[in-house]
Design a protein around this motif. Structure first.
Motif, PDB file in Angstrom:
ATOM      1  N   ALA A 204       0.820  -1.218   0.000  1.00 52.15           N
ATOM      2  CA  ALA A 204       0.000   0.000   0.000  1.00 52.15           C
ATOM      3  C   ALA A 204       0.847   1.258   0.000  1.00 52.15           C
ATOM      4  CB  ALA A 204      -0.927  -0.006   1.216  1.00 52.15           C
ATOM      5  N   GLY A 205       2.176   1.103   0.090  1.00 51.59           N
ATOM      6  CA  GLY A 205       3.064   2.263   0.118  1.00 51.59           C
ATOM      7  C   GLY A 205       3.019   3.005   1.430  1.00 51.59           C
ATOM      8  N   GLU A 206       2.680   2.318   2.503  1.00 47.34           N
ATOM      9  CA  GLU A 206       2.575   2.936   3.824  1.00 47.34           C
ATOM     10  C   GLU A 206       3.747   2.519   4.701  1.00 47.34           C
ATOM     11  OE1 GLU A 206      -1.111   1.606   5.419  1.00 47.34           O
ATOM     12  OE2 GLU A 206      -2.335   2.475   3.811  1.00 47.34           O
ATOM     13  N   PRO A 207       4.127   3.364   5.665  1.00 48.23           N
ATOM     14  CA  PRO A 207       5.197   2.971   6.587  1.00 48.23           C
ATOM     15  C   PRO A 207       4.746   1.815   7.481  1.00 48.23           C
ATOM     16  CG  PRO A 207       4.208   5.060   7.265  1.00 48.23           C
ATOM     17  CD  PRO A 207       3.633   4.735   5.928  1.00 48.23           C
ATOM     18  N   ILE A 208       5.690   0.952   7.835  1.00 47.62           N
ATOM     19  CA  ILE A 208       5.347  -0.172   8.698  1.00 47.62           C
ATOM     20  C   ILE A 208       5.757   0.148  10.141  1.00 47.62           C
ATOM     21  CG2 ILE A 208       5.541  -1.836   6.823  1.00 47.62           C
ATOM     22  CD1 ILE A 208       8.238  -2.691   7.934  1.00 47.62           C
ATOM     23  N   PRO A 209       4.908  -0.186  11.115  1.00 53.34           N
ATOM     24  CA  PRO A 209       5.236   0.095  12.519  1.00 53.34           C
ATOM     25  C   PRO A 209       6.193  -0.962  13.075  1.00 53.34           C
ATOM     26  CG  PRO A 209       3.088  -0.957  12.378  1.00 53.34           C
ATOM     27  CD  PRO A 209       3.573  -0.789  10.966  1.00 53.34           C
ATOM     28  N   VAL A 210       7.322  -0.517  13.602  1.00 53.91           N
ATOM     29  CA  VAL A 210       8.304  -1.430  14.186  1.00 53.91           C
ATOM     30  C   VAL A 210       8.566  -0.968  15.619  1.00 53.91           C
ATOM     31  CG1 VAL A 210      10.628  -2.380  14.030  1.00 53.91           C
ATOM     32  CG2 VAL A 210       9.332  -1.898  11.942  1.00 53.91           C
ATOM     33  N   PHE A 211       8.315  -1.876  16.561  1.00 56.03           N
ATOM     34  CA  PHE A 211       8.372  -1.518  17.977  1.00 56.03           C
ATOM     35  C   PHE A 211       9.776  -1.703  18.561  1.00 56.03           C
ATOM     36  CE2 PHE A 211       4.007  -2.834  17.053  1.00 56.03           C
ATOM     37  CZ  PHE A 211       3.337  -1.678  17.418  1.00 56.03           C
ATOM     38  N   ASN A 212      10.014  -0.988  19.646  1.00 58.24           N
ATOM     39  CA  ASN A 212      11.264  -1.069  20.413  1.00 58.24           C
ATOM     40  C   ASN A 212      12.483  -0.771  19.543  1.00 58.24           C
ATOM     41  OD1 ASN A 212      12.489  -1.497  22.973  1.00 58.24           O
ATOM     42  ND2 ASN A 212      13.116  -3.549  22.359  1.00 58.24           N
ATOM     43  N   LYS A 213      12.304   0.159  18.588  1.00 58.24           N
ATOM     44  CA  LYS A 213      13.382   0.582  17.691  1.00 58.24           C
ATOM     45  C   LYS A 213      14.015  -0.590  16.934  1.00 58.24           C
ATOM     46  CE  LYS A 213      14.498   4.647  20.490  1.00 58.24           C
ATOM     47  NZ  LYS A 213      15.547   5.370  21.246  1.00 58.24           N
ATOM     48  N   GLY A 214      13.212  -1.620  16.690  1.00 55.43           N
ATOM     49  CA  GLY A 214      13.685  -2.761  15.922  1.00 55.43           C
ATOM     50  C   GLY A 214      14.449  -3.784  16.725  1.00 55.43           C
ATOM     51  N   GLU A 215      14.640  -3.530  18.027  1.00 56.79           N
ATOM     52  CA  GLU A 215      15.357  -4.482  18.886  1.00 56.79           C
ATOM     53  C   GLU A 215      14.387  -5.570  19.340  1.00 56.79           C
ATOM     54  OE1 GLU A 215      18.773  -4.386  19.492  1.00 56.79           O
ATOM     55  OE2 GLU A 215      18.580  -2.939  17.863  1.00 56.79           O
ATOM     56  N   MET A 216      13.924  -6.356  18.386  1.00 58.38           N
ATOM     57  CA  MET A 216      12.953  -7.418  18.623  1.00 58.38           C
ATOM     58  C   MET A 216      13.407  -8.675  17.882  1.00 58.38           C
ATOM     59  SD  MET A 216      10.414  -5.908  20.384  1.00 58.38           S
ATOM     60  CE  MET A 216       8.824  -6.678  20.092  1.00 58.38           C
ATOM     61  N   TRP A 217      13.292  -9.817  18.536  1.00 56.11           N
ATOM     62  CA  TRP A 217      13.660 -11.094  17.942  1.00 56.11           C
ATOM     63  C   TRP A 217      12.512 -12.080  18.132  1.00 56.11           C
ATOM     64  CZ3 TRP A 217      16.915  -7.810  20.264  1.00 56.11           C
ATOM     65  CH2 TRP A 217      18.170  -7.555  19.673  1.00 56.11           C
ATOM     66  N   ARG A 218      12.250 -12.889  17.117  1.00 56.36           N
ATOM     67  CA  ARG A 218      11.189 -13.882  17.206  1.00 56.36           C
ATOM     68  C   ARG A 218      11.665 -15.204  16.606  1.00 56.36           C
ATOM     69  NH1 ARG A 218       9.555 -10.867  20.286  1.00 56.36           N
ATOM     70  NH2 ARG A 218       7.518  -9.862  20.500  1.00 56.36           N
ATOM     71  N   GLU A 282       9.379   1.809   4.191  1.00 57.06           N
ATOM     72  CA  GLU A 282       9.522   2.949   5.089  1.00 57.06           C
ATOM     73  C   GLU A 282       9.097   2.496   6.479  1.00 57.06           C
ATOM     74  OE1 GLU A 282       7.665   7.430   5.879  1.00 57.06           O
ATOM     75  OE2 GLU A 282       7.181   6.353   4.023  1.00 57.06           O
ATOM     76  N   ILE A 283       9.913   2.785   7.489  1.00 57.15           N
ATOM     77  CA  ILE A 283       9.652   2.283   8.845  1.00 57.15           C
ATOM     78  C   ILE A 283       9.182   3.401   9.754  1.00 57.15           C
ATOM     79  CG2 ILE A 283      10.692   1.225  10.889  1.00 57.15           C
ATOM     80  CD1 ILE A 283      12.525  -0.342   9.058  1.00 57.15           C
ATOM     81  N   ASP A 284       8.143   3.110  10.502  1.00 55.19           N
ATOM     82  CA  ASP A 284       7.624   4.009  11.544  1.00 55.19           C
ATOM     83  C   ASP A 284       8.054   3.424  12.888  1.00 55.19           C
ATOM     84  OD1 ASP A 284       6.205   5.696  13.199  1.00 55.19           O
ATOM     85  OD2 ASP A 284       4.260   4.747  12.816  1.00 55.19           O
ATOM     86  N   TRP A 285       9.142   3.990  13.444  1.00 53.67           N
ATOM     87  CA  TRP A 285       9.679   3.447  14.693  1.00 53.67           C
ATOM     88  C   TRP A 285       8.744   3.751  15.857  1.00 53.67           C
ATOM     89  CZ3 TRP A 285      13.298   0.141  13.617  1.00 53.67           C
ATOM     90  CH2 TRP A 285      14.166   0.366  12.539  1.00 53.67           C
ATOM     91  N   GLN A 286       8.427   2.700  16.622  1.00 54.78           N
ATOM     92  CA  GLN A 286       7.491   2.831  17.731  1.00 54.78           C
ATOM     93  C   GLN A 286       8.146   2.356  19.027  1.00 54.78           C
ATOM     94  OE1 GLN A 286       4.154   3.814  17.698  1.00 54.78           O
ATOM     95  NE2 GLN A 286       4.256   4.365  15.524  1.00 54.78           N
ATOM     96  N   PRO A 287       7.666   2.875  20.180  1.00 53.03           N
ATOM     97  CA  PRO A 287       8.184   2.374  21.460  1.00 53.03           C
ATOM     98  C   PRO A 287       7.694   0.956  21.738  1.00 53.03           C
ATOM     99  CG  PRO A 287       6.365   3.893  21.842  1.00 53.03           C
ATOM    100  CD  PRO A 287       6.660   3.951  20.366  1.00 53.03           C
TER     101      PRO A 287
END
Length: 332
Positions: A204-218, A282-287
């Protein structure tokens, strides 16, 4: 009988069981937690597979937390095993609608235990979650670890399911196996999960929300590997020494982690998505979100030892497969 038969894992399991000649009774209420059209499409896929050969498939659209409706639908039906995958899923949604989790995950689970008890089924496999480990610092998560500090209501209900199952195994000697799933993904997945959300927003050309500044592992686990482990668990009920006592007995209840045994950084998955989608991200950095955890990582020694479970699909292969399915399903 498979509950959550219109869900991501449940429909894939029903497909597999039918293909090997089993007959399946599917239960799902097809609620609107996410688009019911996807759930109905999954059921149609399973029904189409049943019609082309294999076992018989019967589907009942009902809420398994409603014992009256459940009992009425099952009256006269014969089944020798239950795979209870239906539940109210989602960590973040449990902050918004706790009542849904109490009804589905607690009342509904007890209902299924009661059905298993009174029908005398040979085995019931049920879905737990890696969320039960909460904010444990020890990695990888092992089934022997303490799990008494859940950080979300969803996690607390899943741990409660394990404890209630332990009680039923002790009192009624019902063979039970609980599977702690680790971030399942793949074709026909759930729209509320990160991989789907990211893919939709990229196209959709929208920014994606990424939490904890990307410091996430799964520990991302591909659906085919999950189904292989599920079927292995279903076909191998836990042993029972037949002794009813508080300590020392071998109760017919086992818990397993079912994951990929690889903890992948979320930003690595985003790179794979960007390449598979052929679009810039495009990344939307989230807490950090309440109730979320930084890292999950499955110790799968127990399920490997007992059931010869061997996951084979790395994210480099699984993520492009998901995107390929998403393009076809949404025609993008």
């Amino acid at each position: 009988m498979v509950t959550g038969a219109a869900g991501f894992i449940g429909s894939a399991l029903a497909d597999h069981l039918l293909a090997r000649g089993d007959s399946v009774i599917g239960i799902d209420n097809c609620n609107d937690y996410y688009d019911p059209a996807l759930k109905h499409d999954r059921v149609a896929r399973v029904q189409g597979g049943a019609e082309s050969g294999g076992g018989d498939f019967q589907f009942h659209q009902l809420d398994f937390a409603d014992m009256g409706a459940l009992s009425a639908a099952l009256d006269g039906e014969d089944f020798d095993a239950i795979v209870h995958l239906g539940a109210q899923a989602g960590v973040r949604y449990s902050l918004e609608n706790p009542a849904a989790y109490v009804q589905s995950n607690l009342v509904g689970h007890v209902n299924m235990l009661e059905i298993a008890r009174h029908r005398g089924v040979a085995h019931m496999v049920y879905a737990s979650s890696s969320s039960v480990y909460g904010g444990n610092d020890k990695l990888p998560f092992a089934v022997e670890d303490r799990v008494d500090h859940p950080v979300s209501l969803y996690a607390a209900t899943k741990r409660a399911d394990e404890l209630m199952s332990e009680t039923y195994a002790h009192l009624y000697r019902i063979p039970l196996t609980g599977l702690r799933f680790f971030t399942v993904y793949g074709p026909w997945g759930r729209p509320d999960m990160a991989l789907w959300i990211f893919t939709r927003k990229i196209f959709a050309g929208e920014p994606i929300p990424v939490f904890n500044k990307g410091e996430m592992w799964r520990d991302f686990t591909y659906i085919d590997d999950i189904i292989a482990g599920l079927v292995a668990a279903l076909d191998n009920p836990p042993p029972d020494d037949g002794v009813q006592k508080a300590g020392g007995s071998v109760k017919p209840h086992r818990l397993y982690n079912i994951g990929n045994h690889r903890s992948e950084k979320l930003t690595r998955v985003i790179e794979l998505l960007e390449k598979a989608c052929g679009r810039p991200v495009e990344i939307d950095w989230q807490p950090m979100q309440k109730g979320d955890v930084t890292r999950t990582y499955a110790d799968i020694d127990a399920i490997q030892r007992d059931l010869d479970y061997q996951p084979t699909t790395a994210i480099d292969e699984g993520v492009p497969r998901f995107v390929e399915w998403y393009r076809e399903y949404h025609r993008v």
